[in-house]
Enzyme design. Structure first.
Site, PDB file in Angstrom:
ATOM      1  N   SER A 188      -4.005  14.173 -14.375  1.00  0.00           N
ATOM      2  CA  SER A 188      -5.377  14.017 -14.879  1.00  0.00           C
ATOM      3  C   SER A 188      -5.819  15.340 -15.481  1.00  0.00           C
ATOM      4  O   SER A 188      -5.404  16.414 -15.023  1.00  0.00           O
ATOM      5  CB  SER A 188      -6.322  13.654 -13.734  1.00  0.00           C
ATOM      6  OG  SER A 188      -7.666  13.829 -14.155  1.00  0.00           O
ATOM      7  N   TYR A 235      -9.802  15.761  -5.697  1.00  0.00           N
ATOM      8  CA  TYR A 235      -9.074  14.913  -6.659  1.00  0.00           C
ATOM      9  C   TYR A 235      -8.212  15.790  -7.574  1.00  0.00           C
ATOM     10  O   TYR A 235      -7.025  15.529  -7.767  1.00  0.00           O
ATOM     11  CB  TYR A 235     -10.073  14.087  -7.480  1.00  0.00           C
ATOM     12  CG  TYR A 235      -9.431  13.257  -8.572  1.00  0.00           C
ATOM     13  CD1 TYR A 235      -8.832  12.032  -8.270  1.00  0.00           C
ATOM     14  CD2 TYR A 235      -9.416  13.686  -9.902  1.00  0.00           C
ATOM     15  CE1 TYR A 235      -8.230  11.269  -9.259  1.00  0.00           C
ATOM     16  CE2 TYR A 235      -8.811  12.931 -10.895  1.00  0.00           C
ATOM     17  CZ  TYR A 235      -8.224  11.723 -10.571  1.00  0.00           C
ATOM     18  OH  TYR A 235      -7.631  10.973 -11.561  1.00  0.00           O
ATOM     19  N   ALA A 287      -7.055  18.731  -7.091  1.00  0.00           N
ATOM     20  CA  ALA A 287      -5.936  19.357  -6.364  1.00  0.00           C
ATOM     21  C   ALA A 287      -4.780  18.375  -6.203  1.00  0.00           C
ATOM     22  O   ALA A 287      -3.609  18.758  -6.329  1.00  0.00           O
ATOM     23  CB  ALA A 287      -6.407  19.848  -4.999  1.00  0.00           C
ATOM     24  N   LYS A 300      -4.024  16.016  -8.270  1.00  0.00           N
ATOM     25  CA  LYS A 300      -3.391  15.816  -9.576  1.00  0.00           C
ATOM     26  C   LYS A 300      -2.641  17.071 -10.034  1.00  0.00           C
ATOM     27  O   LYS A 300      -1.612  16.959 -10.704  1.00  0.00           O
ATOM     28  CB  LYS A 300      -4.434  15.376 -10.609  1.00  0.00           C
ATOM     29  CG  LYS A 300      -5.003  13.976 -10.322  1.00  0.00           C
ATOM     30  CD  LYS A 300      -3.910  12.921 -10.326  1.00  0.00           C
ATOM     31  CE  LYS A 300      -4.439  11.504 -10.208  1.00  0.00           C
ATOM     32  NZ  LYS A 300      -3.373  10.488 -10.237  1.00  0.00           N
ATOM     33  N   ASN A 343       0.881  -1.168   0.000  1.00  0.00           N
ATOM     34  CA  ASN A 343       0.000   0.000   0.000  1.00  0.00           C
ATOM     35  C   ASN A 343       0.920   1.219   0.000  1.00  0.00           C
ATOM     36  O   ASN A 343       1.655   1.445   0.968  1.00  0.00           O
ATOM     37  CB  ASN A 343      -0.890  -0.016   1.244  1.00  0.00           C
ATOM     38  CG  ASN A 343      -1.917   1.096   1.201  1.00  0.00           C
ATOM     39  OD1 ASN A 343      -1.647   2.171   0.650  1.00  0.00           O
ATOM     40  ND2 ASN A 343      -3.065   0.852   1.776  1.00  0.00           N
ATOM     41  N   ASN A 400       1.750   5.303 -11.001  1.00  0.00           N
ATOM     42  CA  ASN A 400       0.443   5.238 -11.647  1.00  0.00           C
ATOM     43  C   ASN A 400      -0.708   5.063 -10.649  1.00  0.00           C
ATOM     44  O   ASN A 400      -1.819   5.540 -10.898  1.00  0.00           O
ATOM     45  CB  ASN A 400       0.463   4.079 -12.658  1.00  0.00           C
ATOM     46  CG  ASN A 400      -0.918   3.678 -13.100  1.00  0.00           C
ATOM     47  OD1 ASN A 400      -1.524   4.340 -13.945  1.00  0.00           O
ATOM     48  ND2 ASN A 400      -1.464   2.612 -12.506  1.00  0.00           N
TER      49      ASN A 400
HETATM   50  N1  LIG Z   1      -8.968   6.073 -16.166  1.00  0.00           N
HETATM   51  C1  LIG Z   1      -9.047   7.365 -16.348  1.00  0.00           C
HETATM   52  O1  LIG Z   1      -9.933   7.857 -17.092  1.00  0.00           O
HETATM   53  C2  LIG Z   1      -8.068   8.303 -15.687  1.00  0.00           C
HETATM   54  C3  LIG Z   1      -8.186   9.667 -15.976  1.00  0.00           C
HETATM   55  C4  LIG Z   1      -7.286  10.557 -15.407  1.00  0.00           C
HETATM   56  C5  LIG Z   1      -6.283  10.080 -14.570  1.00  0.00           C
HETATM   57  N2  LIG Z   1      -6.205   8.756 -14.295  1.00  0.00           N
HETATM   58  C6  LIG Z   1      -5.141   8.329 -13.372  1.00  0.00           C
HETATM   59  O2  LIG Z   1      -4.431   7.228 -13.924  1.00  0.00           O
HETATM   60  C7  LIG Z   1      -4.003   6.350 -12.883  1.00  0.00           C
HETATM   61  C8  LIG Z   1      -4.483   4.936 -13.171  1.00  0.00           C
HETATM   62  O3  LIG Z   1      -5.903   4.959 -13.228  1.00  0.00           O
HETATM   63  P1  LIG Z   1      -6.808   3.702 -13.625  1.00  0.00           P
HETATM   64  O4  LIG Z   1      -7.953   4.261 -14.342  1.00  0.00           O
HETATM   65  O5  LIG Z   1      -5.989   2.627 -14.223  1.00  0.00           O
HETATM   66  O6  LIG Z   1      -7.299   3.269 -12.142  1.00  0.00           O
HETATM   67  P2  LIG Z   1      -7.821   1.864 -11.572  1.00  0.00           P
HETATM   68  O7  LIG Z   1      -8.656   2.188 -10.372  1.00  0.00           O
HETATM   69  O8  LIG Z   1      -8.438   1.048 -12.643  1.00  0.00           O
HETATM   70  O9  LIG Z   1      -6.462   1.165 -11.089  1.00  0.00           O
HETATM   71  C9  LIG Z   1      -5.719   1.742 -10.034  1.00  0.00           C
HETATM   72  C10 LIG Z   1      -4.804   0.680  -9.425  1.00  0.00           C
HETATM   73  O10 LIG Z   1      -4.096   1.309  -8.343  1.00  0.00           O
HETATM   74  C11 LIG Z   1      -4.133   0.444  -7.215  1.00  0.00           C
HETATM   75  N3  LIG Z   1      -4.050   1.246  -5.990  1.00  0.00           N
HETATM   76  C12 LIG Z   1      -4.954   2.149  -5.533  1.00  0.00           C
HETATM   77  N4  LIG Z   1      -4.575   2.618  -4.337  1.00  0.00           N
HETATM   78  C13 LIG Z   1      -3.380   2.012  -4.049  1.00  0.00           C
HETATM   79  C14 LIG Z   1      -2.494   2.083  -2.943  1.00  0.00           C
HETATM   80  N5  LIG Z   1      -2.764   2.852  -1.879  1.00  0.00           N
HETATM   81  N6  LIG Z   1      -1.376   1.342  -2.976  1.00  0.00           N
HETATM   82  C15 LIG Z   1      -1.099   0.530  -4.039  1.00  0.00           C
HETATM   83  N7  LIG Z   1      -1.916   0.402  -5.092  1.00  0.00           N
HETATM   84  C16 LIG Z   1      -3.044   1.143  -5.095  1.00  0.00           C
HETATM   85  C17 LIG Z   1      -5.481  -0.261  -7.326  1.00  0.00           C
HETATM   86  O11 LIG Z   1      -5.511  -1.459  -6.545  1.00  0.00           O
HETATM   87  C18 LIG Z   1      -5.573  -0.502  -8.826  1.00  0.00           C
HETATM   88  O12 LIG Z   1      -4.959  -1.713  -9.190  1.00  0.00           O
HETATM   89  C19 LIG Z   1      -4.551   6.937 -11.582  1.00  0.00           C
HETATM   90  O13 LIG Z   1      -3.563   7.699 -10.940  1.00  0.00           O
HETATM   91  C20 LIG Z   1      -5.676   7.838 -12.053  1.00  0.00           C
HETATM   92  O14 LIG Z   1      -5.953   8.879 -11.144  1.00  0.00           O
HETATM   93  C21 LIG Z   1      -7.065   7.856 -14.829  1.00  0.00           C
END
Ligand SMILES: NC(=O)c1ccc[n+]([C@@H]2O[C@H](COP(=O)([O-])OP(=O)(O)OC[C@H]3O[C@@H](n4cnc5c(N)ncnc54)[C@H](O)[C@@H]3O)[C@@H](O)[C@H]2O)c1
Length: 266
Positions: free
Chosen positions: A143, A156, A158, A160, A64, A91
């Site tokens: 983001s 959120y 803030a 990013k 974590n 990520n």
């Molecule tokens: N999907 C989108 O449209 C989008 C848009 C803008 C930004 N993002 C950013 O891209 C990144 C990836 O997003 P995604 O859509 O793949 O998200 P997702 O929720 O599908 O996957 C996120 C992963 O991070 C892991 N995770 C979360 N908290 C954690 C922690 N405390 N320790 C370890 N692992 C942890 C989760 O278990 C999961 O496997 C994120 O930072 C998100 O904010 C995504």
């Protein structure tokens, strides 16, 4: 578990699903060894298993990233297992929609702890490894909501925009050591994080995107591949959108209507 054949090593946080998983598999296909960090260990194991099918060394790590001590231990273990770290992708992230007034302590703490502090803990842990190598790439997840904030997404956004600032400062601080730092800035990319939005109100979102489709996790993986390649040697401290052009103009559907591909509004 020692590194073989001098393959390069990428560490991806949140590699258990979504964008992180796509990045792991993209780099595994291109002969990188992979360290998959996730708090969801079964998912990290599954990603590592799929990555190994491309003939590389891939290991899952249950961590974590909000726990600073656990993050240090995990990066020490990764360094021991692989001998080097060429790329860190910060990520892992969480997403909650709530007005600032309605945001609970728990929501505020979780957003800040994962999106900002977790990213800082992982970065701090990898810097000595990359400094000793005199090379490396760090890629952060920003983001569109950190650049163009929206109602209910203040906390959120803030976190990013904080990551965007840290990307620039880290790029400057680490430049003397041959380490570049950049970020990707997705909008709506189809992953478990936002799939519900895509399913519940597709048209309201599509009509904001000039390319009129949602992003694919592999498209972010391709951007990470470019940013960490020699082709991008002179790029550092940048936050690069990969978003279909969302929110770039006021009426993105007008050209589609003119082209006869969408009906005219009455
Ligand atoms: N999907 C989108 O449209 C989008 C848009 C803008 C930004 N993002 C950013 O891209 C990144 C990836 O997003 P995604 O859509 O793949 O998200 P997702 O929720 O599908 O996957 C996120 C992963 O991070 C892991 N995770 C979360 N908290 C954690 C922690 N405390 N320790 C370890 N692992 C942890 C989760 O278990 C999961 O496997 C994120 O930072 C998100 O904010 C995504």
């Amino acid at each position: 578990m020692n590194q073989v054949e001098n393959r390069k090593v990428i560490v991806v946080t949140g590699g258990g699903q979504g964008i992180g998983k796509a990045i792991c598999l993209h780099f595994a296909q291109r002969n990188f060894d992979i360290a998959v960090i996730d708090k969801n260990f079964p998912n990290a194991i599954a990603t590592a298993h799929e990555a190994r099918e491309f003939g590389v060394n891939a290991q899952p790590y249950e961590c974590n990233i909000t726990n600073s001590k656990r993050v240090s231990e995990t990066f020490s273990q990764i360094h021991k297992d692989f001998g080097r770290v060429d790329i860190l992708v910060n990520n892992a992230g969480v997403f909650f929609r709530e007005t600032i007034e309605e945001s609970t302590d728990d929501i505020i703490d979780t957003l800040i702890n994962v999106n900002l502090k977790g990213m800082l803990f992982c970065t701090r842990a990898v810097i000595p490894i990359m400094k000793a190598q005199r090379s490396g790439n760090i890629i952060n997840a920003c983001s569109i909501l950190g650049a163009f904030p929206d109602f209910g997404l203040g906390v959120y956004g803030a976190t990013k925009s904080g990551v965007a600032i840290l990307t620039r400062v880290l790029a400057a601080e680490l430049a003397p050591y041959g380490i570049r730092v950049n970020a990707y800035q997705p909008a709506v990319t189809d992953t478990p994080m936002v799939h519900h939005i895509i399913v519940e109100r597709p048209e309201s979102k599509l009509s904001q995107i000039p390319l009129r489709r949602f992003g694919k996790p592999e498209e972010i993986a391709r951007l990470v591949w470019f940013l960490t390649s020699e082709e991008a040697d002179y790029i550092t401290g940048q936050v690069i959108p990969c978003d279909g052009g969302i929110w770039s103009v006021q009426r993105p559907m007008e050209p589609w209507i003119r082209a006869g591909l969408l009906p005219k509004k009455e």
